[in-house]
Design a protein around this motif. Structure first.
Motif, PDB file in Angstrom:
ATOM      1  N   ASP A   1       2.988   5.639  -5.990  1.00  0.00           N
ATOM      2  CA  ASP A   1       3.393   4.235  -6.373  1.00  0.00           C
ATOM      3  C   ASP A   1       3.770   3.097  -5.172  1.00  0.00           C
ATOM      4  OD1 ASP A   1       2.949   4.954  -9.310  1.00  0.00           O
ATOM      5  OD2 ASP A   1       5.143   5.212  -9.697  1.00  0.00           O
ATOM      6  N   ASP A   2       4.581   3.940  -4.307  1.00  0.00           N
ATOM      7  CA  ASP A   2       4.832   3.296  -3.149  1.00  0.00           C
ATOM      8  C   ASP A   2       3.684   2.786  -2.171  1.00  0.00           C
ATOM      9  OD1 ASP A   2       7.439   3.435  -3.918  1.00  0.00           O
ATOM     10  OD2 ASP A   2       7.919   5.119  -2.298  1.00  0.00           O
ATOM     11  N   LEU A   3       2.630   3.830  -2.271  1.00  0.00           N
ATOM     12  CA  LEU A   3       1.249   3.523  -1.733  1.00  0.00           C
ATOM     13  C   LEU A   3       0.635   2.184  -2.173  1.00  0.00           C
ATOM     14  CD1 LEU A   3       0.243   6.726  -0.501  1.00  0.00           C
ATOM     15  CD2 LEU A   3       1.238   5.052   1.067  1.00  0.00           C
ATOM     16  N   TYR A   4       0.554   2.087  -3.431  1.00  0.00           N
ATOM     17  CA  TYR A   4       0.031   1.174  -4.067  1.00  0.00           C
ATOM     18  C   TYR A   4       0.568  -0.022  -4.061  1.00  0.00           C
ATOM     19  CZ  TYR A   4      -3.425   3.948  -7.113  1.00  0.00           C
ATOM     20  OH  TYR A   4      -4.520   4.727  -7.254  1.00  0.00           O
TER      21      TYR A   4
ATOM     22  N   LEU B   1       2.566  -1.010  -1.362  1.00  0.00           N
ATOM     23  CA  LEU B   1       2.352  -1.311  -0.236  1.00  0.00           C
ATOM     24  C   LEU B   1       0.865  -1.868   0.035  1.00  0.00           C
ATOM     25  CD1 LEU B   1       4.207   1.347   1.818  1.00  0.00           C
ATOM     26  CD2 LEU B   1       4.726  -0.924   1.704  1.00  0.00           C
ATOM     27  N   ASN B   2      -0.134  -1.219  -0.430  1.00  0.00           N
ATOM     28  CA  ASN B   2      -1.537  -1.629  -0.316  1.00  0.00           C
ATOM     29  C   ASN B   2      -1.520  -2.971  -0.934  1.00  0.00           C
ATOM     30  OD1 ASN B   2      -4.031  -1.276   0.272  1.00  0.00           O
ATOM     31  ND2 ASN B   2      -4.698  -0.336  -1.640  1.00  0.00           N
ATOM     32  N   GLY B   3      -1.050  -3.208  -2.002  1.00  0.00           N
ATOM     33  CA  GLY B   3      -1.269  -4.526  -2.753  1.00  0.00           C
ATOM     34  C   GLY B   3      -0.306  -5.721  -1.753  1.00  0.00           C
TER      35      GLY B   3
ATOM     36  N   TYR C   1      -0.208  -5.515   1.509  1.00  0.00           N
ATOM     37  CA  TYR C   1      -1.078  -5.620   2.805  1.00  0.00           C
ATOM     38  C   TYR C   1      -2.144  -6.347   2.327  1.00  0.00           C
ATOM     39  CZ  TYR C   1      -4.241  -4.591   6.505  1.00  0.00           C
ATOM     40  OH  TYR C   1      -5.261  -4.579   7.580  1.00  0.00           O
ATOM     41  N   ARG C   2      -2.703  -6.616   1.185  1.00  0.00           N
ATOM     42  CA  ARG C   2      -4.058  -7.313   0.638  1.00  0.00           C
ATOM     43  C   ARG C   2      -3.563  -8.695   0.581  1.00  0.00           C
ATOM     44  NH1 ARG C   2      -5.605  -4.746  -4.157  1.00  0.00           N
ATOM     45  NH2 ARG C   2      -5.078  -2.708  -3.667  1.00  0.00           N
ATOM     46  N   ASN C   3      -2.339  -9.058  -0.174  1.00  0.00           N
ATOM     47  CA  ASN C   3      -1.923 -10.124  -0.137  1.00  0.00           C
ATOM     48  C   ASN C   3      -1.394 -10.848   1.193  1.00  0.00           C
ATOM     49  OD1 ASN C   3      -1.843 -10.254  -2.788  1.00  0.00           O
ATOM     50  ND2 ASN C   3       0.297  -9.503  -3.233  1.00  0.00           N
TER      51      ASN C   3
END
Length: 55
Positions: free
Chosen positions: A18-21, A23-25, A27-29
């Motif tokens: 969940d944390d990775l998702y 953080l990935n979101g 980063y994309r933003n």
């Protein structure tokens, strides 16, 4: 390892995923914001260049 330990490890892994998702979101933003800002700055620089060429 008993079932409670396995369950706890599974919950920890799920939390990490969940944390990775998240953080990935984020980063994309941030990348999208950076691209928009750079595009806006290029447009503004082009407007200034065009105004200088007209004079």
């Amino acid at each position: 390892m008993n079932i409670n330990q396995v369950r706890e490890q599974l919950h920890l892994l799920i939390d990490e995923v969940d944390d990775l998702y998240v953080l990935n979101g984020l980063y994309r933003n941030l990348l999208a914001d950076k691209r928009q800002r750079e595009a806006y700055e290029r447009e503004q620089a082009e407007k200034v260049t065009r105004k200088k060429e007209k004079r």
